[in-house]
Write a protein that holds these residues in place. Sequence first.
Motif, PDB file in Angstrom:
ATOM      1  N   ALA A  34       0.847  -1.200   0.000  1.00  0.00           N
ATOM      2  CA  ALA A  34       0.000   0.000   0.000  1.00  0.00           C
ATOM      3  C   ALA A  34       0.877   1.242   0.000  1.00  0.00           C
ATOM      4  O   ALA A  34       1.863   1.318   0.740  1.00  0.00           O
ATOM      5  CB  ALA A  34      -0.920   0.014   1.224  1.00  0.00           C
ATOM      6  N   GLY A  35       0.519   2.200  -0.840  1.00  0.00           N
ATOM      7  CA  GLY A  35       1.280   3.449  -0.899  1.00  0.00           C
ATOM      8  C   GLY A  35       0.898   4.406   0.209  1.00  0.00           C
ATOM      9  O   GLY A  35       1.703   5.252   0.618  1.00  0.00           O
ATOM     10  N   GLN A  36      -0.349   4.295   0.703  1.00  0.00           N
ATOM     11  CA  GLN A  36      -0.834   5.182   1.756  1.00  0.00           C
ATOM     12  C   GLN A  36      -1.594   4.396   2.817  1.00  0.00           C
ATOM     13  O   GLN A  36      -2.140   3.325   2.531  1.00  0.00           O
ATOM     14  CB  GLN A  36      -1.743   6.268   1.172  1.00  0.00           C
ATOM     15  N   ALA A  37      -1.632   4.943   4.018  1.00  0.00           N
ATOM     16  CA  ALA A  37      -2.341   4.286   5.113  1.00  0.00           C
ATOM     17  C   ALA A  37      -2.595   5.291   6.223  1.00  0.00           C
ATOM     18  O   ALA A  37      -2.049   6.403   6.213  1.00  0.00           O
ATOM     19  CB  ALA A  37      -1.520   3.110   5.651  1.00  0.00           C
ATOM     20  N   LEU A  38      -3.434   4.923   7.170  1.00  0.00           N
ATOM     21  CA  LEU A  38      -3.585   5.709   8.385  1.00  0.00           C
ATOM     22  C   LEU A  38      -2.365   5.474   9.272  1.00  0.00           C
ATOM     23  O   LEU A  38      -1.877   4.346   9.374  1.00  0.00           O
ATOM     24  CB  LEU A  38      -4.844   5.298   9.144  1.00  0.00           C
ATOM     25  N   GLU A  39      -1.886   6.546   9.880  1.00  0.00           N
ATOM     26  CA  GLU A  39      -0.745   6.420  10.789  1.00  0.00           C
ATOM     27  C   GLU A  39      -1.235   6.558  12.231  1.00  0.00           C
ATOM     28  O   GLU A  39      -1.886   7.542  12.583  1.00  0.00           O
ATOM     29  CB  GLU A  39       0.298   7.494  10.503  1.00  0.00           C
ATOM     30  N   PHE A  40      -0.921   5.563  13.042  1.00  0.00           N
ATOM     31  CA  PHE A  40      -1.227   5.609  14.470  1.00  0.00           C
ATOM     32  C   PHE A  40       0.097   5.681  15.216  1.00  0.00           C
ATOM     33  O   PHE A  40       0.981   4.849  14.998  1.00  0.00           O
ATOM     34  CB  PHE A  40      -2.006   4.375  14.906  1.00  0.00           C
ATOM     35  N   SER A  41       0.232   6.679  16.082  1.00  0.00           N
ATOM     36  CA  SER A  41       1.479   6.847  16.822  1.00  0.00           C
ATOM     37  C   SER A  41       1.214   6.705  18.314  1.00  0.00           C
ATOM     38  O   SER A  41       0.147   7.096  18.821  1.00  0.00           O
ATOM     39  CB  SER A  41       2.118   8.212  16.529  1.00  0.00           C
ATOM     40  N   LEU A  62      12.677   9.878  33.606  1.00  0.00           N
ATOM     41  CA  LEU A  62      11.613   9.731  32.608  1.00  0.00           C
ATOM     42  C   LEU A  62      12.228   9.460  31.247  1.00  0.00           C
ATOM     43  O   LEU A  62      13.160  10.151  30.828  1.00  0.00           O
ATOM     44  CB  LEU A  62      10.770  11.000  32.552  1.00  0.00           C
ATOM     45  N   SER A  63      11.736   8.437  30.566  1.00  0.00           N
ATOM     46  CA  SER A  63      12.185   8.158  29.199  1.00  0.00           C
ATOM     47  C   SER A  63      10.964   8.019  28.301  1.00  0.00           C
ATOM     48  O   SER A  63       9.891   7.609  28.745  1.00  0.00           O
ATOM     49  CB  SER A  63      13.030   6.882  29.137  1.00  0.00           C
ATOM     50  N   THR A  64      11.136   8.396  27.032  1.00  0.00           N
ATOM     51  CA  THR A  64      10.024   8.377  26.079  1.00  0.00           C
ATOM     52  C   THR A  64      10.399   7.549  24.862  1.00  0.00           C
ATOM     53  O   THR A  64      11.488   7.714  24.300  1.00  0.00           O
ATOM     54  CB  THR A  64       9.659   9.808  25.628  1.00  0.00           C
ATOM     55  N   THR A  65       9.526   6.641  24.491  1.00  0.00           N
ATOM     56  CA  THR A  65       9.716   5.804  23.305  1.00  0.00           C
ATOM     57  C   THR A  65       8.546   6.019  22.359  1.00  0.00           C
ATOM     58  O   THR A  65       7.386   6.051  22.785  1.00  0.00           O
ATOM     59  CB  THR A  65       9.792   4.310  23.692  1.00  0.00           C
ATOM     60  N   TRP A  66       8.857   6.162  21.065  1.00  0.00           N
ATOM     61  CA  TRP A  66       7.817   6.347  20.052  1.00  0.00           C
ATOM     62  C   TRP A  66       7.602   5.059  19.262  1.00  0.00           C
ATOM     63  O   TRP A  66       8.551   4.344  18.938  1.00  0.00           O
ATOM     64  CB  TRP A  66       8.190   7.456  19.077  1.00  0.00           C
ATOM     65  N   VAL A  67       6.337   4.786  18.960  1.00  0.00           N
ATOM     66  CA  VAL A  67       5.959   3.668  18.092  1.00  0.00           C
ATOM     67  C   VAL A  67       5.004   4.214  17.043  1.00  0.00           C
ATOM     68  O   VAL A  67       4.079   4.970  17.365  1.00  0.00           O
ATOM     69  CB  VAL A  67       5.265   2.531  18.875  1.00  0.00           C
ATOM     70  N   LYS A  68       5.225   3.841  15.785  1.00  0.00           N
ATOM     71  CA  LYS A  68       4.323   4.256  14.705  1.00  0.00           C
ATOM     72  C   LYS A  68       3.841   3.025  13.951  1.00  0.00           C
ATOM     73  O   LYS A  68       4.641   2.149  13.616  1.00  0.00           O
ATOM     74  CB  LYS A  68       5.026   5.221  13.752  1.00  0.00           C
ATOM     75  N   GLU A  69       2.531   2.981  13.681  1.00  0.00           N
ATOM     76  CA  GLU A  69       1.950   1.860  12.947  1.00  0.00           C
ATOM     77  C   GLU A  69       1.124   2.391  11.783  1.00  0.00           C
ATOM     78  O   GLU A  69       0.422   3.398  11.919  1.00  0.00           O
ATOM     79  CB  GLU A  69       1.086   0.992  13.870  1.00  0.00           C
ATOM     80  N   TYR A  70       1.197   1.679  10.656  1.00  0.00           N
ATOM     81  CA  TYR A  70       0.480   2.067   9.440  1.00  0.00           C
ATOM     82  C   TYR A  70      -0.544   0.984   9.113  1.00  0.00           C
ATOM     83  O   TYR A  70      -0.196  -0.191   8.987  1.00  0.00           O
ATOM     84  CB  TYR A  70       1.468   2.254   8.294  1.00  0.00           C
ATOM     85  N   GLY A  81      -4.987  -4.291   6.710  1.00  0.00           N
ATOM     86  CA  GLY A  81      -4.627  -4.412   8.118  1.00  0.00           C
ATOM     87  C   GLY A  81      -3.336  -3.664   8.394  1.00  0.00           C
ATOM     88  O   GLY A  81      -3.017  -2.676   7.723  1.00  0.00           O
ATOM     89  N   MET A  82      -2.578  -4.123   9.376  1.00  0.00           N
ATOM     90  CA  MET A  82      -1.325  -3.466   9.730  1.00  0.00           C
ATOM     91  C   MET A  82      -0.271  -3.753   8.668  1.00  0.00           C
ATOM     92  O   MET A  82       0.028  -4.915   8.382  1.00  0.00           O
ATOM     93  CB  MET A  82      -0.827  -3.924  11.095  1.00  0.00           C
ATOM     94  N   ILE A  83       0.303  -2.707   8.115  1.00  0.00           N
ATOM     95  CA  ILE A  83       1.291  -2.841   7.046  1.00  0.00           C
ATOM     96  C   ILE A  83       2.713  -2.761   7.598  1.00  0.00           C
ATOM     97  O   ILE A  83       3.603  -3.484   7.164  1.00  0.00           O
ATOM     98  CB  ILE A  83       1.070  -1.757   5.983  1.00  0.00           C
ATOM     99  N   ARG A  84       2.889  -1.865   8.565  1.00  0.00           N
ATOM    100  CA  ARG A  84       4.236  -1.671   9.116  1.00  0.00           C
ATOM    101  C   ARG A  84       4.127  -1.123  10.534  1.00  0.00           C
ATOM    102  O   ARG A  84       3.234  -0.344  10.849  1.00  0.00           O
ATOM    103  CB  ARG A  84       5.032  -0.696   8.250  1.00  0.00           C
ATOM    104  N   THR A  85       5.072  -1.566  11.387  1.00  0.00           N
ATOM    105  CA  THR A  85       5.224  -0.992  12.725  1.00  0.00           C
ATOM    106  C   THR A  85       6.687  -0.632  12.931  1.00  0.00           C
ATOM    107  O   THR A  85       7.570  -1.449  12.660  1.00  0.00           O
ATOM    108  CB  THR A  85       4.789  -1.982  13.822  1.00  0.00           C
TER     109      THR A  85
END
Length: 205
Positions: A145-152, A165-173, A179-183
């Motif tokens: 898929a060329g495009q998807a919804l991004e959930f962060s 305090l530490s911060t970690t980012w996760v992004k899912e497409y 369904g889920m294409i990439r995390t």
Amino acid sequence: MKQQPLFRAITLLCLSLCFSSCDKEEEIEPVEIIMPLQVGNEWVYDVIDYNTDGDVLTTSSFRRQVVKDTLISKTTWYILSNGSIVRNDRDGYVYYRKDAKEQYITYPSPEMSGIAYGYEYPNYTLWIYHRRSSGLVAVPDSPHAGQALEFSFERQTSQKASSSLSTTWVKEYVTPEIGMIRTDWYYADSDKLMRRYELKSYRVK
């Protein structure tokens, strides 16, 4: 026999409530399908771990399947091969925690974007902030898929002993058709990629 005025009034009131109830049911908006959930749906991912220099450390594979459906409080849920219990809901794509007997949002609906959950553990406290893109975004180099919804997801961990305090980012497409294409998981307090789940193949009914 003639109907009494009071009996006629009660009958008309009941009919009116019945029609009003039917009208309200017709006005209910359909639930957004974020993840395609049917028994037999399956996704296989390449899992790639990176060091902080961007070099590949290890590669493996991960398989997720919708195993069966079940009823919880007269609502249909789907059980995945990893044991997760999930469904598409008005709040978004949610999972069910059996210990708490509550549902938690994984991918929020537009109205629920920005929601946060807090978890208390013996040695630390974890806060997870869930957000979604307002529209479709590009998924570079994806063959599916060329495009998807991004959930962060912003994961803030506070150590109780040191108050650090530490911060970690996760992004899912995600797309509703596939369904889920990439995390992408990033190293704490950095924008360096730590782990990627890349969709390799899928079977969706």
